[in-house]
Design a protein around this motif. Sequence first.
Motif, PDB file in Angstrom:
ATOM      1  N   THR A  83     -39.581   5.309  -4.211  1.00  0.00           N
ATOM      2  CA  THR A  83     -39.673   4.102  -5.029  1.00  0.00           C
ATOM      3  C   THR A  83     -40.908   3.311  -4.596  1.00  0.00           C
ATOM      4  O   THR A  83     -41.390   3.486  -3.483  1.00  0.00           O
ATOM      5  CB  THR A  83     -38.423   3.248  -4.817  1.00  0.00           C
ATOM      6  N   PRO A  84     -41.426   2.444  -5.475  1.00  0.00           N
ATOM      7  CA  PRO A  84     -42.554   1.614  -5.047  1.00  0.00           C
ATOM      8  C   PRO A  84     -42.151   0.760  -3.847  1.00  0.00           C
ATOM      9  O   PRO A  84     -40.993   0.372  -3.717  1.00  0.00           O
ATOM     10  CB  PRO A  84     -42.853   0.743  -6.268  1.00  0.00           C
ATOM     11  N   GLY A  85     -43.094   0.476  -2.981  1.00  0.00           N
ATOM     12  CA  GLY A  85     -42.808  -0.358  -1.815  1.00  0.00           C
ATOM     13  C   GLY A  85     -42.764   0.458  -0.536  1.00  0.00           C
ATOM     14  O   GLY A  85     -42.806   1.685  -0.564  1.00  0.00           O
ATOM     15  N   ILE A  86     -42.670  -0.253   0.584  1.00  0.00           N
ATOM     16  CA  ILE A  86     -42.769   0.389   1.895  1.00  0.00           C
ATOM     17  C   ILE A  86     -41.629   1.390   2.154  1.00  0.00           C
ATOM     18  O   ILE A  86     -41.892   2.513   2.579  1.00  0.00           O
ATOM     19  CB  ILE A  86     -42.829  -0.665   3.017  1.00  0.00           C
ATOM     20  N   PRO A  87     -40.343   1.021   1.909  1.00  0.00           N
ATOM     21  CA  PRO A  87     -39.272   1.974   2.259  1.00  0.00           C
ATOM     22  C   PRO A  87     -39.458   3.328   1.569  1.00  0.00           C
ATOM     23  O   PRO A  87     -39.220   4.374   2.182  1.00  0.00           O
ATOM     24  CB  PRO A  87     -37.997   1.283   1.763  1.00  0.00           C
TER      25      PRO A  87
END
Lengths: 312, 322
Positions: B183-187
């Motif tokens: 998914t978009p984002g750091i995680p």
Amino acid sequence: MSGSAGAPLLPGSAGAARTGRGSAPVRAPGEPSLREAGAGIRSLGRPRPRPAEVVSAVILILLVAAALAPQLFTATDPLAIAPASAFTPPSPGHWFGTDESGRDIFTRVIYGARTSLLIGLCATAIGMLLALLLGSLAGLGPRPVDFGVNRLLEVLFAFPGLLLALVFITIFGVGVTSATVAVGLATAPGYARIIRSEIRSIRLSGHIEAAVVLGRSPAQIFRRNILPNVAAGLFALATLGVGQAIVWASALSFLGLGAVPPAAEWGAMLSAGRTYISLAWWLTFFPGAFVVLSAAAATVLGRSLQRRNRER
Amino acid sequence: MTTLASAPPRRPLGALTWVGSRLAGALFVLWAVATLIFFGIRLIPGDPAEAILGGPGSRATPEALAQARAEFGLDQPLLTQYLHELGRLASFDFGTSYALKVPVAQVLLDGLGNTLVLAIASLAVAWLLAIALALWATRGGRVAGAVSTVLEIVAAAVPNFWLGTILILVFSVALGWLPAISTPGIPGLVLPVLTLAVPLAGFLGQLMRESVLNALDAPFVVSARARGESETGVRLIHALRHAALPAISLSGWAFGSLISSAVVVETVFARPGLGRTLLNAVLIRDVPVVIGVVMVVALVYIVVTIATDLADRIADPRLRGR
């Protein structure tokens, strides 16, 4: 075809190295030949094989046996479905569990050894032959040829990793043969660069000069002075290369560009198992573990061969 | 050694010539890649116009085929097509995707950002891991030998697609800490980055371990020790700087292969990017997209190689006179 053409080249040239070194020594019957005595002394001085080397050799021997005669390891049919026992976790009856159609994963992994090893060996043979051609041209040819081959290699390096293989598959289509040639092609530039510099350094050594002065033909010099000297290095490089080729070929099958399901091929099995990843971990774990196992064994052996060549 | 005497006065000119020859080399490689792939693509069996219209199964009419040929310039002589193609590539015009019917440049731009983020993050993580491993593996003893063997094996024998799958099994399925789909984002970035970084770290770490060991025997380390510097100082400042050199030189190659490994990792984590674009294009033989991705990867590879050579010249004073 290329696989069979590639294999005899190396032992053959090694033989040339031994016979090339002099005529048979005169000795009393029963007395060991110089070479036998030398081998004995060398084996005394040689470090004992490390545990990692022994384990790797055993793994490779078992994998080759599985590839030649999978029936020795399992009595089940790799394509036989049994819907009633689908998704059985690893158990005494099914060591590695079963897949969505109830096929035994252990059986399929064992049968997969043939495809994976064959692709790995053939791809390496293709890559090495191409590289030997390019490397010898550059290492022995006149300067313009060396320059041209070097520029070509530079251009091929701009297709890093699997990219060259992917372009090849775009052109010649999806399939096992295409993937094999693609992997061979993609590995060739790296080998060619190594072979070229090996040959260059040998070419500068005194015994080549002596051979030239003796009036030997270039073909003779290549066969009797250069090949024997690079043969051991090539063999170690090829052993390492088989490991890499197995990884790359299974990656192509994983992407759906090589062997396709229901064929028992490790990359394709892993890819198919991903659909059920939250349900059955064994569908993806074991096929991949065998890729790692075979590539790791080839890598350890290749590295220790290189180390021994250096120490000699 | 003999060049040292003549090098210093010519240094400014030397640097300019160096940059000039590198740029000329880069242009040559790009031209050669374009040429190779242009003629390589002509080897595809079958009619390209048919491929544009959806393959042999589409039963296109002769009129539609003729129209497609005219639209994509396929009715021109080969040399005209080639020159035309070179002209277009030089102005970053990659033509129109056969399948998506949108400009290839658009398709590439959509994917490039995602893939660059992935590759840069992976290279950074790989470097950190490699430095830590190299320092750890040079402390001597049995452990160090084992670490280096493991590095070799991880670098050469653990395929990305298996590592990524195992990370999903452990961190997404069993523990539920991180998303299995990027998914978009750091995680969403953690698992794909680890998948790419760990084998590369094994490779770079192995390389650095050998050069740290060489450096520890070098005269400059002996003299640093003689000056009374601490063991940590010697290792971190002197040996590591020396050890970084071969790893820097190979980072250009590593970055290029990260981008092509992205094909696998983006597939494993269902992450949009250049790699997935390429894989889809290879599967349906969307030739303009394949050419576009190859040209972009070659360009990135060349830029990064020049950058690493520059970094080499900065890190290694011995190279500057050349």
